[in-house]
Design a protein around this motif. Structure first.
Motif, short mmCIF file in Angstrom:
data_model
loop_
_atom_site.label_atom_id
_atom_site.label_comp_id
_atom_site.label_asym_id
_atom_site.label_seq_id
_atom_site.Cartn_x
_atom_site.Cartn_y
_atom_site.Cartn_z
N ILE A 42 -25.79 36.20 -24.69
CA ILE A 42 -25.58 35.97 -23.26
C ILE A 42 -24.63 34.79 -23.05
N PHE A 43 -24.89 33.70 -23.79
CA PHE A 43 -24.06 32.51 -23.65
C PHE A 43 -22.62 32.79 -24.07
N ALA A 44 -22.43 33.55 -25.13
CA ALA A 44 -21.08 33.91 -25.57
C ALA A 44 -20.35 34.71 -24.49
N SER A 45 -21.06 35.62 -23.85
CA SER A 45 -20.47 36.41 -22.76
C SER A 45 -20.09 35.51 -21.60
N LEU A 46 -20.97 34.59 -21.24
CA LEU A 46 -20.69 33.68 -20.14
C LEU A 46 -19.46 32.83 -20.43
N ARG A 47 -19.32 32.36 -21.66
CA ARG A 47 -18.15 31.55 -22.03
C ARG A 47 -16.86 32.35 -21.89
N GLY A 53 -12.20 33.08 -15.71
CA GLY A 53 -12.33 32.75 -14.29
C GLY A 53 -13.26 33.63 -13.51
N GLN A 54 -14.09 34.42 -14.20
CA GLN A 54 -14.99 35.34 -13.51
C GLN A 54 -16.34 34.72 -13.18
N VAL A 55 -16.69 33.63 -13.86
CA VAL A 55 -17.93 32.92 -13.55
C VAL A 55 -17.64 31.43 -13.46
N ILE A 56 -18.55 30.72 -12.83
CA ILE A 56 -18.46 29.28 -12.70
C ILE A 56 -19.71 28.67 -13.30
N ARG A 57 -19.56 27.48 -13.86
CA ARG A 57 -20.69 26.78 -14.48
C ARG A 57 -20.94 25.50 -13.70
N ASN A 58 -22.19 25.29 -13.32
CA ASN A 58 -22.62 24.07 -12.67
C ASN A 58 -23.60 23.36 -13.58
#
Length: 76
Positions: A42-47, A53-58
């Protein structure tokens, strides 16, 4: 990035798209997958989505919360 069908990337993008007003931690997404995908997958996909530019990390201390961006919503 367009994910292949049945992958962790497709799962992540589908969950984030269904809940564009929410933020998720990788562990939350792994729990939602009911053991189908590991937290590392999951984390690899998020990265990859983050780099695209498809997701943002807070960041909140040691935790990182992820949400879909407008660009991510348009790729679906």
């Amino acid at each position: 990035m367009q994910p292949r069908q049945g992958t962790a990337s497709e799962f992540v993008l589908s969950i984030l798209t269904k809940h564009p007003d929410r933020e998720f931690r990788p562990g939350d997404l792994a729990d939602l997958s009911a053991g189908r995908f590991s937290r590392d997958n999951i984390f690899a996909s998020l990265r990859l989505f983050f780099a695209d530019g498809q997701v943002i990390r807070n960041k909140d201390g040691r935790d990182a919360w992820w949400a879909i961006t407008e660009a991510g919503l348009q790729t679906r």
